[in-house]
Design an enzyme around this catalytic site. Structure first.
Site: not given
Length: 504
Positions: A276, A309, A434
């Site tokens: 991410d 992501h 996460h």
């Protein structure tokens, strides 16, 4: 009885004439109490105490299951906590209770957009726009969602085998001239140096860009080219420390603060960034280019794990695609998309600590070789239900066994699932990211599963601390927590087109 895991119960029956729900009568006393609970929940929501708000909305629903607004409000609170699966379920209950309740369709559209279920979202945006044709904001979201759906269909129609696609090889760096007016950092003879990276970070800190030629070079040399899915980091005789972080692209200035707290990457100061890197913000380009530059300079001291992501669908909704196109070009975004498929899905530290972005699997027999054998190049984007998808999306739960994901993607796995997986693969610990955590990290599953989240005051709304883990050569874990630092007055998801306000 309508039941969704983690929700209250509502006793009701379907009305065949309206497709709505005709619930059992509720006493006036319970209606009053339900309104009081709803108002208390609204105050908690405004105070950004979303979990407490969800509990109060649930109390209101238990007292009066006939009010569509209660479900829609709770759906919005679930969206704030990224429990998009629960949000969809609540929004569906809202429109079943009252098919004329517009906000129920709107909340369902928002949750489905968050899950990249664009066609489902499009249907609901159409309903909302039809019921309230004067709302220009909804019209804009409908148009943007329709554009995404059409683009995806077009891309499918012209798609080729992704393994044949290598855009990086098509870039002629010699043909890109650096004009004399450029006063930013420069690569000397095409070689990366620590001084260049420090100048680049300062340039980014001042909200400036590096020249696209240097951005292409950093991209080209910083990308992870090898076909290794699980990388062994360090060794028992290695003198380095390993820092494990989850870094969100929306928080470049907090990202720089990690280096201030814990030192820049070097041969003696190794980093594993656990996914991410992009989306949800306005400085994702700066984060990913800095990471790629350090990966180029210190290829055996900087490691990058793919997060949920680092995928095309998420980038369309949460801002990275728009940001790259605004700061550089569509071609640059396509290059990043190509590179994200090359990122490893997991790292193994000294054969004993597995680091993944999301979590574990819907079946018990998964081995490290199964993870190694995932064809991440052939399947560029994770498919629902696949091992890749579960690695990127799953979350731990306190109860044994497995449960449906609160997010609507992946699964939730209990302490027994973690124990069996570790034992089967002869490893000691799972580290994952996460999820936002109030103190930056949480130790669960009898000490066998650790979540670390390094973005403090996530998206400028949550108020959480950030954290990182120092792993010593003998595998001792030391935690550092930190607060958010000031940043320019640029809102999160500034490049997320019409959808930024749906989630922040």
């Amino acid at each position: 009885i309508l039941e969704v895991p983690g929700f209250g119960k509502a006793t009701c029956k379907m009305n065949a004439d309206t497709n709505g729900i005709q619930a059992d009568p509720v006493s006036e006393e319970n209606k009053v109490k339900a309104e009081e609970a709803k108002e208390a929940a609204n105050k908690l929501f405004k105070a950004k105490n979303y979990e407490a708000a969800i509990a109060k909305y649930t109390e209101a629903i238990d007292l009066n299951p006939n009010a569509a607004q209660y479900y829609a409000n709770r759906a919005f609170a679930h969206i704030k906590t990224e429990a998009y699966g629960f949000a969809v379920a609540d929004a569906e209950r809202a429109v079943k209770v009252d098919p004329t309740y517009v906000k129920g369709y709107y909340r369902r559209a928002a949750a489905n957009m968050a899950l990249c279920r664009f066609k489902d979202a499009l249907q609901d945006f159409r309903i909302v726009a039809k019921k309230d044709p004067s709302d220009t904001s909804v019209k804009a979201k409908l148009a943007e969602c329709k554009k995404i759906v059409n683009k995806i269909e077009f891309e499918k129609a012209i798609s080729v085998d992704p393994r044949q696609k290598n855009l990086a090889e098509t870039i002629d760096l010699n043909a890109i001239a650096v004009d004399s007016s450029y006063d930013g950092p420069k690569l000397a003879d095409g070689q990366i140096t620590r001084e260049f990276i420090e100048d680049m970070m300062e340039c980014f800190k001042n909200q400036k860009k590096i020249h696209r030629k240097y951005a292409f070079q950093v991209y080209n040399f910083g990308r992870t080219e090898d076909d290794v899915r699980i990388t062994v980091v360090g060794g028992r005789n290695h003198t380095s420390k390993l820092q494990t972080n989850c870094v969100w692209g929306c928080q470049f200035y907090d990202f720089l603060n990690i280096f201030k707290i814990n030192g820049l990457p070097s041969e003696e100061n190794m980093y594993l960034f656990n996914g991410d890197f992009v989306d949800r913000g306005s400085f994702s380009v700066e984060v990913i280019l800095t990471l790629f530059a350090f990966k180029w300079l210190y290829p055996t001291s900087v490691y990058l794990t793919r997060g949920n992501h680092e995928t095309d669908d998420m980038n369309k909704v949460y801002g990275f695609e728009g940001e790259v196109k605004a700061k550089y070009s569509e071609q640059m975004f396509e290059l990043f998309s190509e590179t994200f498929t090359a990122l490893p899905l997991a790292h193994l530290v000294n054969q004993k600590i597995l680091v993944v972005h999301g979590g574990l699997f819907s079946k018990d027999d998964v081995t490290l070789d199964d993870i190694r054998n995932i064809d991440r190049f052939g399947k560029r984007q994770p498919e629902h239900g696949s091992l890749m998808c579960e690695l990127l999306w799953s979350d731990p739960q306190p109860l044994p066994g497995r449960g449906p994901s609160k997010r609507g993607v992946g699964i939730q796995f209990g302490p027994d699932v973690t124990e069996k997986f570790l034992k089967r693969n002869n490893i000691d610990l799972l580290i994952r990211s996460h999820e936002v955590k109030e103190n930056g990290y949480v130790i669960e599953h009898n000490g066998k599963c650790i979540t670390v989240f390094s973005a403090p005051n996530y998206c400028d709304t949550i108020g959480n601390k950030g954290a990182l883990i120092n792993i010593t050569p003998d595998l001792q874990l030391n935690y550092k927590t930190f607060e958010a630092v000031p940043h320019p007055n640029v809102r999160p998801m500034a490049y997320a087109s019409q959808f930024g306000g749906l989630f922040t």
